[in-house]
Design a protein around this motif. Sequence first.
Motif, PDB file in Angstrom:
ATOM      1  N   ASP A  79       0.331  -1.391   0.102  1.00  0.00           N
ATOM      2  CA  ASP A  79      -0.086   0.131  -0.351  1.00  0.00           C
ATOM      3  C   ASP A  79       1.184   1.236  -0.092  1.00  0.00           C
ATOM      4  N   LEU A  80       1.984   1.451   1.042  1.00  0.00           N
ATOM      5  CA  LEU A  80       2.722   2.122   0.889  1.00  0.00           C
ATOM      6  C   LEU A  80       3.344   3.184  -0.577  1.00  0.00           C
ATOM      7  N   ALA A  81       3.751   1.771  -0.967  1.00  0.00           N
ATOM      8  CA  ALA A  81       4.013   1.449  -2.604  1.00  0.00           C
ATOM      9  C   ALA A  81       3.348   2.409  -3.438  1.00  0.00           C
ATOM     10  N   GLY A  82       2.348   2.081  -3.383  1.00  0.00           N
ATOM     11  CA  GLY A  82       1.089   1.765  -4.518  1.00  0.00           C
ATOM     12  C   GLY A  82       0.140   3.215  -4.004  1.00  0.00           C
ATOM     13  N   ARG A  83       0.223   3.205  -3.282  1.00  0.00           N
ATOM     14  CA  ARG A  83      -0.355   5.270  -2.244  1.00  0.00           C
ATOM     15  C   ARG A  83       0.636   6.285  -2.585  1.00  0.00           C
ATOM     16  N   PHE A  84       1.584   5.799  -2.283  1.00  0.00           N
ATOM     17  CA  PHE A  84       2.559   6.543  -2.288  1.00  0.00           C
ATOM     18  C   PHE A  84       3.859   7.223  -3.394  1.00  0.00           C
ATOM     19  N   LEU A  85       4.670   6.025  -3.177  1.00  0.00           N
ATOM     20  CA  LEU A  85       6.139   6.470  -3.483  1.00  0.00           C
ATOM     21  C   LEU A  85       5.614   6.384  -4.834  1.00  0.00           C
ATOM     22  N   LEU A  86       5.471   5.738  -5.530  1.00  0.00           N
ATOM     23  CA  LEU A  86       5.511   5.385  -7.488  1.00  0.00           C
ATOM     24  C   LEU A  86       4.708   6.467  -7.904  1.00  0.00           C
ATOM     25  N   PRO A  87       3.079   6.698  -7.129  1.00  0.00           N
ATOM     26  CA  PRO A  87       2.728   7.840  -7.728  1.00  0.00           C
ATOM     27  C   PRO A  87       3.699   9.788  -7.544  1.00  0.00           C
ATOM     28  N   ALA A  88       4.672   9.434  -5.901  1.00  0.00           N
ATOM     29  CA  ALA A  88       4.928  10.673  -5.942  1.00  0.00           C
ATOM     30  C   ALA A  88       6.230  10.474  -7.740  1.00  0.00           C
ATOM     31  N   LEU A  89       6.130   9.288  -7.614  1.00  0.00           N
ATOM     32  CA  LEU A  89       7.931   9.501  -8.929  1.00  0.00           C
ATOM     33  C   LEU A  89       7.276   9.757  -9.708  1.00  0.00           C
ATOM     34  N   ALA A  90       5.958   9.416 -10.302  1.00  0.00           N
ATOM     35  CA  ALA A  90       5.300  10.251 -11.526  1.00  0.00           C
ATOM     36  C   ALA A  90       4.659  11.466 -11.540  1.00  0.00           C
ATOM     37  N   ARG A  91       4.765  11.726 -10.377  1.00  0.00           N
ATOM     38  CA  ARG A  91       4.461  13.306  -9.716  1.00  0.00           C
ATOM     39  C   ARG A  91       5.569  14.254 -10.192  1.00  0.00           C
ATOM     40  N   LEU A  92       7.107  13.696  -9.649  1.00  0.00           N
ATOM     41  CA  LEU A  92       8.412  14.272  -9.729  1.00  0.00           C
ATOM     42  C   LEU A  92       8.644  14.562 -11.413  1.00  0.00           C
TER      43      LEU A  92
ATOM     44  N   ARG B 147      -3.330   5.136 -11.912  1.00  0.00           N
ATOM     45  CA  ARG B 147      -4.641   5.415 -12.289  1.00  0.00           C
ATOM     46  C   ARG B 147      -5.416   5.946 -11.445  1.00  0.00           C
ATOM     47  N   GLU B 148      -5.128   5.095 -10.223  1.00  0.00           N
ATOM     48  CA  GLU B 148      -6.510   5.663  -8.932  1.00  0.00           C
ATOM     49  C   GLU B 148      -5.659   6.687  -7.674  1.00  0.00           C
ATOM     50  N   HIS B 149      -3.676   7.260  -7.596  1.00  0.00           N
ATOM     51  CA  HIS B 149      -3.740   7.810  -6.522  1.00  0.00           C
ATOM     52  C   HIS B 149      -2.609   8.607  -7.481  1.00  0.00           C
ATOM     53  N   ALA B 150      -2.683   8.870  -8.770  1.00  0.00           N
ATOM     54  CA  ALA B 150      -1.782   9.661  -9.296  1.00  0.00           C
ATOM     55  C   ALA B 150      -2.779  10.203 -10.937  1.00  0.00           C
ATOM     56  N   GLY B 151      -4.035  10.617 -10.860  1.00  0.00           N
ATOM     57  CA  GLY B 151      -5.220  10.565 -11.817  1.00  0.00           C
ATOM     58  C   GLY B 151      -4.832  12.102 -12.598  1.00  0.00           C
ATOM     59  N   ASP B 152      -4.109  12.999 -11.676  1.00  0.00           N
ATOM     60  CA  ASP B 152      -3.413  14.230 -12.477  1.00  0.00           C
ATOM     61  C   ASP B 152      -2.586  13.963 -12.803  1.00  0.00           C
ATOM     62  N   VAL B 153      -1.513  13.712 -12.889  1.00  0.00           N
ATOM     63  CA  VAL B 153      -0.551  13.160 -13.883  1.00  0.00           C
ATOM     64  C   VAL B 153      -0.637  12.705 -15.535  1.00  0.00           C
ATOM     65  N   PRO B 154      -0.558  12.955 -16.402  1.00  0.00           N
ATOM     66  CA  PRO B 154      -0.514  13.260 -18.002  1.00  0.00           C
ATOM     67  C   PRO B 154      -0.703  11.616 -18.230  1.00  0.00           C
ATOM     68  N   ALA B 155      -1.647  11.462 -18.718  1.00  0.00           N
ATOM     69  CA  ALA B 155      -0.675   9.582 -18.535  1.00  0.00           C
ATOM     70  C   ALA B 155       0.544   8.883 -19.920  1.00  0.00           C
ATOM     71  N   THR B 156       0.837   9.708 -20.620  1.00  0.00           N
ATOM     72  CA  THR B 156       2.020   9.981 -21.376  1.00  0.00           C
ATOM     73  C   THR B 156       2.783   9.831 -20.005  1.00  0.00           C
ATOM     74  N   VAL B 157       3.506  10.904 -18.821  1.00  0.00           N
ATOM     75  CA  VAL B 157       4.610  10.560 -18.311  1.00  0.00           C
ATOM     76  C   VAL B 157       4.022   9.038 -17.330  1.00  0.00           C
ATOM     77  N   ARG B 158       2.874   8.810 -16.480  1.00  0.00           N
ATOM     78  CA  ARG B 158       2.370   7.376 -16.094  1.00  0.00           C
ATOM     79  C   ARG B 158       3.457   6.026 -16.937  1.00  0.00           C
ATOM     80  N   ASP B 159       2.296   6.000 -18.091  1.00  0.00           N
ATOM     81  CA  ASP B 159       2.882   4.954 -19.213  1.00  0.00           C
ATOM     82  C   ASP B 159       4.678   5.097 -19.209  1.00  0.00           C
ATOM     83  N   ALA B 160       5.027   6.383 -19.363  1.00  0.00           N
ATOM     84  CA  ALA B 160       6.411   6.198 -19.520  1.00  0.00           C
ATOM     85  C   ALA B 160       7.423   6.095 -18.335  1.00  0.00           C
TER      86      ALA B 160
END
Length: 465
Positions: free
Chosen positions: A13-26, A60-73
Amino acid sequence: MIDRLLLLGATGDLAGRFLLPALARLSADGRMPDGLQVVGGAAQDWDDRTFRSHVATRLREHAGDVPATVRDALVGRLRYRAVDPAAAGTVAAAARAFDDDDAADRAAVAVYLALPPAVFPAMLGALGDADLPAGSRIAVEKPFGTDLASAAALNGLLTRVTGGVEEAAFRVDHFLGMPTVQALLDLRAPGRPLAPVWDSAAIAEVEVLWEETLGLEGRADFYDRTGAVRDVMQNHMLQVLTLVAMELPARQTEGDLHAAKLELLRSVRVLSAAEIPARSRRARYTAGTLSGTGATGGRTVPGYTDEDGVDPARGTETYAEVLLELDTPRWTGTRFVLRTGKALGTPRKGIALHFRTAAPACDPCDAERGAADRSWIELDAPEEGRPPGAQVAAPGERTAYGQVLTDLLSGGTRLSVSGEEAEQAWRIVDPVLQAWAQDAVPLLEYPAGGAGPPLLGGTVGSRRE
């Protein structure tokens, strides 16, 4: 900056809800190293494709504000290795699962242990056998140990794994990365309105509060073995206390800040066995209705001991209150109260200042319930439109974990707790926990959604009304 991240506990949960979304936003903000490589490690027997699908869903659940292209990359760069701390070879293989991992001059790796605390010793032992490259860093989540002895043992393991380089051991306290927490030092800086009244002559009591409307929310297995003191008081709340009460160093370098915090922790007077019954309180919630209008608000919950996964015999507290004093010239005569609780009627994370006379005007202080002698410093303002208690990461939490990862990869230590700080914090709470384990303090009860048990006698108090 390190450009290789090994995330152990990558399916949790920590990785999925916080760490990986943080990586996407960064990544979206251009704040990650070019060519950052991320390897996830966990117990599941997955391949890269399965892990990528799992991460895509969590983003998609926790970083939906990040562009899909960034998430996919980001997802497309992920790799996965099954790891078992009891099989050191699997951990070593994960640490080498990067491009050019067979090169003679291997690049440094940042290893993040997003794992249950019980796994830390075995995982650190396995990492010690993994021959990490020079310059690598290891991040360990809280709680760091379960008491002073176990924290000292973990520090010993980290010393062995990191070769005694303190900066290579990153004991995470993400709450230090909250913008409101970082602003505490500016609030009391010279020239600010509070600077002339930041002492015992003006302030009778300081309360550090961490009060939640949430119950267990499926975390019984972790929480019932941890409790309120180990979950937030020994780490987050004592770190906030240091920022409130320490002497401001002339230079705010990372080393000077750690030294000032350590000096403050050493000044906290340890409660004697005779004092603990009058200066500490513990309780757990009974059945009731959670407050608020969010995802959990208005929901009836069973008593703590009836929650799935709870062992009533452990006597785990969901509410804790401790009254401390500091042996420093600045704070002699001021009471410091740390109070935390789950399933309370009002969510509050912040600092209540109780002045001996009228409270000074202060931005961002708010009047405490209209009282002329009280001020409130909010540390966890909810997102606009987000109901209090909703199970959504607040903007401050998003920022905090982004700061943690940036610090970890860049070599910073501002959001890390030093080994001595961790042990000093345990020195403060250990006697209280030991007394509670011997039933020297009764285990009170309070209904979920209520105000909690009566406050400690003799404190000024900032009760939720």
